[in-house]
Scaffold this motif. Structure first.
Motif, PDB file in Angstrom:
ATOM      1  N   ALA A  20      94.787  48.370  84.695  1.00 16.94           N
ATOM      2  CA  ALA A  20      94.197  48.164  83.194  1.00 16.94           C
ATOM      3  C   ALA A  20      93.271  48.930  82.957  1.00 16.94           C
ATOM      4  O   ALA A  20      93.317  49.701  81.955  1.00 16.94           O
ATOM      5  N   GLY A  21      92.072  49.035  83.628  1.00 19.90           N
ATOM      6  CA  GLY A  21      90.987  49.880  83.093  1.00 19.90           C
ATOM      7  C   GLY A  21      91.138  51.129  83.542  1.00 19.90           C
ATOM      8  O   GLY A  21      90.945  52.058  82.506  1.00 19.90           O
ATOM      9  N   GLY A  22      92.047  51.748  84.384  1.00 20.99           N
ATOM     10  CA  GLY A  22      92.226  53.123  84.339  1.00 20.99           C
ATOM     11  C   GLY A  22      93.287  53.457  83.287  1.00 20.99           C
ATOM     12  O   GLY A  22      92.794  55.014  82.644  1.00 20.99           O
ATOM     13  N   PHE A  23      94.189  52.805  82.555  1.00 17.62           N
ATOM     14  CA  PHE A  23      95.002  53.334  81.396  1.00 17.62           C
ATOM     15  C   PHE A  23      93.959  52.890  80.014  1.00 17.62           C
ATOM     16  O   PHE A  23      94.018  53.888  79.076  1.00 17.62           O
ATOM     17  N   ALA A  24      93.011  52.072  80.475  1.00 18.46           N
ATOM     18  CA  ALA A  24      92.197  51.898  79.005  1.00 18.46           C
ATOM     19  C   ALA A  24      91.363  53.191  79.002  1.00 18.46           C
ATOM     20  O   ALA A  24      90.657  53.632  77.906  1.00 18.46           O
ATOM     21  N   GLY A  25      91.094  53.936  80.125  1.00 24.38           N
ATOM     22  CA  GLY A  25      90.068  54.798  80.275  1.00 24.38           C
ATOM     23  C   GLY A  25      90.740  56.074  79.557  1.00 24.38           C
ATOM     24  O   GLY A  25      89.833  57.170  78.896  1.00 24.38           O
ATOM     25  N   LEU A  26      91.979  56.098  79.632  1.00 23.03           N
ATOM     26  CA  LEU A  26      92.555  57.453  78.861  1.00 23.03           C
ATOM     27  C   LEU A  26      92.450  57.379  77.472  1.00 23.03           C
ATOM     28  O   LEU A  26      92.677  58.521  76.921  1.00 23.03           O
ATOM     29  N   PRO A 200      94.456  39.354  63.795  1.00 20.93           N
ATOM     30  CA  PRO A 200      95.906  39.812  64.425  1.00 20.93           C
ATOM     31  C   PRO A 200      95.499  40.795  65.242  1.00 20.93           C
ATOM     32  O   PRO A 200      94.342  41.558  65.338  1.00 20.93           O
ATOM     33  N   PHE A 201      96.840  41.026  66.135  1.00 18.81           N
ATOM     34  CA  PHE A 201      96.654  42.044  67.294  1.00 18.81           C
ATOM     35  C   PHE A 201      95.305  41.977  68.264  1.00 18.81           C
ATOM     36  O   PHE A 201      95.202  43.069  68.654  1.00 18.81           O
ATOM     37  N   GLY A 202      94.931  40.870  68.238  1.00 16.68           N
ATOM     38  CA  GLY A 202      93.804  41.046  69.360  1.00 16.68           C
ATOM     39  C   GLY A 202      92.436  41.562  68.736  1.00 16.68           C
ATOM     40  O   GLY A 202      91.784  42.302  69.585  1.00 16.68           O
ATOM     41  N   PRO A 281      84.333  53.187  68.674  1.00 19.89           N
ATOM     42  CA  PRO A 281      85.639  53.206  68.818  1.00 19.89           C
ATOM     43  C   PRO A 281      86.396  53.332  70.049  1.00 19.89           C
ATOM     44  O   PRO A 281      87.178  52.661  70.213  1.00 19.89           O
ATOM     45  N   THR A 282      85.656  54.109  70.836  1.00 20.61           N
ATOM     46  CA  THR A 282      86.092  54.380  72.291  1.00 20.61           C
ATOM     47  C   THR A 282      86.094  52.955  73.202  1.00 20.61           C
ATOM     48  O   THR A 282      87.247  52.817  73.692  1.00 20.61           O
ATOM     49  N   ALA A 283      84.948  52.412  72.836  1.00 21.70           N
ATOM     50  CA  ALA A 283      84.766  51.184  73.751  1.00 21.70           C
ATOM     51  C   ALA A 283      85.529  50.218  73.150  1.00 21.70           C
ATOM     52  O   ALA A 283      86.051  49.331  73.726  1.00 21.70           O
ATOM     53  N   SER A 284      85.998  50.118  71.806  1.00 24.48           N
ATOM     54  CA  SER A 284      86.843  49.354  71.178  1.00 24.48           C
ATOM     55  C   SER A 284      88.210  49.279  71.788  1.00 24.48           C
ATOM     56  O   SER A 284      88.743  48.456  72.297  1.00 24.48           O
ATOM     57  N   LEU A 285      88.495  50.636  71.628  1.00 25.51           N
ATOM     58  CA  LEU A 285      89.999  50.636  72.340  1.00 25.51           C
ATOM     59  C   LEU A 285      89.968  50.303  73.706  1.00 25.51           C
ATOM     60  O   LEU A 285      91.017  50.068  74.482  1.00 25.51           O
ATOM     61  N   TYR A 286      88.842  50.663  74.496  1.00 30.25           N
ATOM     62  CA  TYR A 286      88.684  50.314  75.942  1.00 30.25           C
ATOM     63  C   TYR A 286      88.646  49.163  76.273  1.00 30.25           C
ATOM     64  O   TYR A 286      89.688  48.681  76.994  1.00 30.25           O
ATOM     65  N   PHE A 287      88.128  47.990  75.516  1.00 31.65           N
ATOM     66  CA  PHE A 287      88.237  46.728  75.934  1.00 31.65           C
ATOM     67  C   PHE A 287      89.497  46.260  75.185  1.00 31.65           C
ATOM     68  O   PHE A 287      90.009  45.530  76.065  1.00 31.65           O
ATOM     69  N   TRP A 288      89.930  46.656  74.069  1.00 28.49           N
ATOM     70  CA  TRP A 288      91.050  46.084  73.426  1.00 28.49           C
ATOM     71  C   TRP A 288      92.276  46.366  74.238  1.00 28.49           C
ATOM     72  O   TRP A 288      93.236  45.320  74.699  1.00 28.49           O
ATOM     73  N   ASN A 290      92.341  47.216  77.615  1.00 24.55           N
ATOM     74  CA  ASN A 290      92.136  46.740  78.666  1.00 24.55           C
ATOM     75  C   ASN A 290      92.467  45.221  78.876  1.00 24.55           C
ATOM     76  O   ASN A 290      93.356  44.593  79.622  1.00 24.55           O
ATOM     77  N   ALA A 291      92.351  44.408  77.701  1.00 22.68           N
ATOM     78  CA  ALA A 291      92.593  43.027  77.728  1.00 22.68           C
ATOM     79  C   ALA A 291      94.142  42.883  77.375  1.00 22.68           C
ATOM     80  O   ALA A 291      94.783  42.168  77.946  1.00 22.68           O
ATOM     81  N   ARG A 292      94.758  43.797  76.601  1.00 23.07           N
ATOM     82  CA  ARG A 292      96.341  43.761  76.502  1.00 23.07           C
ATOM     83  C   ARG A 292      96.832  44.141  77.779  1.00 23.07           C
ATOM     84  O   ARG A 292      98.022  43.560  78.020  1.00 23.07           O
ATOM     85  N   ALA A 293      96.593  45.065  78.479  1.00 26.74           N
ATOM     86  CA  ALA A 293      97.170  45.832  79.641  1.00 26.74           C
ATOM     87  C   ALA A 293      97.021  44.543  80.615  1.00 26.74           C
ATOM     88  O   ALA A 293      98.046  44.028  81.302  1.00 26.74           O
ATOM     89  N   LEU A 294      96.127  43.796  80.500  1.00 22.30           N
ATOM     90  CA  LEU A 294      95.835  42.695  81.506  1.00 22.30           C
ATOM     91  C   LEU A 294      96.952  41.550  81.318  1.00 22.30           C
ATOM     92  O   LEU A 294      97.432  41.061  82.215  1.00 22.30           O
ATOM     93  N   GLU A 295      96.872  41.239  80.066  1.00 25.22           N
ATOM     94  CA  GLU A 295      98.018  40.092  79.462  1.00 25.22           C
ATOM     95  C   GLU A 295      99.229  40.534  80.073  1.00 25.22           C
ATOM     96  O   GLU A 295      99.787  39.699  80.584  1.00 25.22           O
ATOM     97  N   ILE A 296      99.538  41.826  79.885  1.00 27.82           N
ATOM     98  CA  ILE A 296     101.264  42.191  80.340  1.00 27.82           C
ATOM     99  C   ILE A 296     101.071  41.979  81.683  1.00 27.82           C
ATOM    100  O   ILE A 296     102.095  41.620  82.353  1.00 27.82           O
TER     101      ILE A 296
END
Length: 304
Positions: A20-26, A200-202, A281-288, A290-296
């Protein structure tokens, strides 16, 4: 329903956290990064390039005039590798350190700070050569020094040796320790608060990441600037950033003193605004993400 509830509360495995962290890093923001790097590399020597010293708008126009739209993605291949490996290694280390500290009597804030600081340092060291190459790609003129990621690594290794791949590592570690620690402390503290707003949308994860990252980035920005200046030292220095970068001793304290003497305190904060605008915004997307990917991954028991 009960089964879904149980899964949502299941802690992710180390492998899930890493993926999840790897994909968030992209999810990097390449154009802002290029503008920020170019502003950090500005010195008082850039007298002939009027656009280079007039702030974000003129810097952006100048890059477009010089290189066209493609100029905002210079070095993006190395950046993608950097953020992929950085994100994966950071969240892997963060997960491991949190697990190790779970049984200690430290406060939650201390655990998050230590975990974030160690994770950020681990990720920085393991991906640092990509960071140097990303900076040099962004600083190239039309007469390119490096043509590809592989070409860049080969030329740096041949001309500067193994040490050249880690030029500026010291200020990087000194800056990332508090920055990553503060960012994770801020995020862990703010995420539950924003979550109660039921956005909405986490979006709570997004806002928590933005505030935490912006504050942390501002606190350590001078060290980040010194790191960028050191990263463009070496044999290719005269061909990067329009040949305007002075030669610094490969020592962050000597480089910092030189910048203060030649450019004043303001010189240590060149590009701060665009740096925060990029980091938040990069960190926002990074954490967001990562959280969504972990949920899945957790809910579907992928790589469990």
């Amino acid at each position: 329903m009960a089964d879904k509830q149980d899964k949502s509360q299941t802690k992710p495995t180390s492998l899930q956290a890493t993926i999840a962290g790897g994909f968030a890093g992209l999810l990097c923001i390449a154009p802002l990064d290029v503008v920020k790097i170019n502003m950090q590399l500005q010195t008082n020597r850039l007298e002939g390039l009027k656009w280079a010293k007039r702030g974000i708008v003129h810097q952006t126009k100048g890059i477009y005039k010089e290189f066209g739209a493609r100029g905002f993605w210079r070095g993006n291949a190395s950046a993608q590798w950097l953020y992929l490996f950085y994100g994966g290694s950071q969240f892997f280390a963060y997960d491991q350190i949190k697990r190790a500290l779970a049984k200690t009597d430290l406060s939650s804030e201390s655990k998050h700070f230590i975990s974030g600081a160690v994770a950020g340092t681990f990720a920085t060291v393991t991906t640092y050569p990509f960071d140097i190459l990303r900076t040099r790609f962004a600083a190239q003129s039309k007469d390119r020094v490096y043509t590809s990621v592989l070409d860049g690594f080969q030329k740096m290794a041949k001309a500067e040796g193994f040490r050249g791949l880690y030029t500026g590592l010291a200020p990087s570690i000194v800056s990332i320790l508090p920055q990553a620690g503060l960012m994770f402390v801020g995020y862990e503290a703010l995420a539950p608060v924003f979550k109660e707003l039921n956005l909405p949308f986490g979006a709570g994860d997004f806002l928590a990441g933005a505030v935490a990252s912006g504050a942390a980035k501002t606190a350590v920005f001078p060290l980040d600037l010194i790191r960028k200046r050191l990263q463009v030292q070496g044999p290719a220095r005269s061909k990067l950033a329009y040949g305007a970068i002075p030669e610094y001793k490969r020592n962050m304290f000597a480089a910092g003193r030189a910048i203060l003497q030649n450019e004043g305190p303001r010189g240590l904060y060149r590009g701060l605004v665009i740096g925060v605008l990029k980091a938040a915004p990069t960190a926002s997307l990074y954490f967001w993400f990562n959280a969504r990917a972990l949920e899945i991954l957790v809910q579907n028991e992928i790589f469990a």
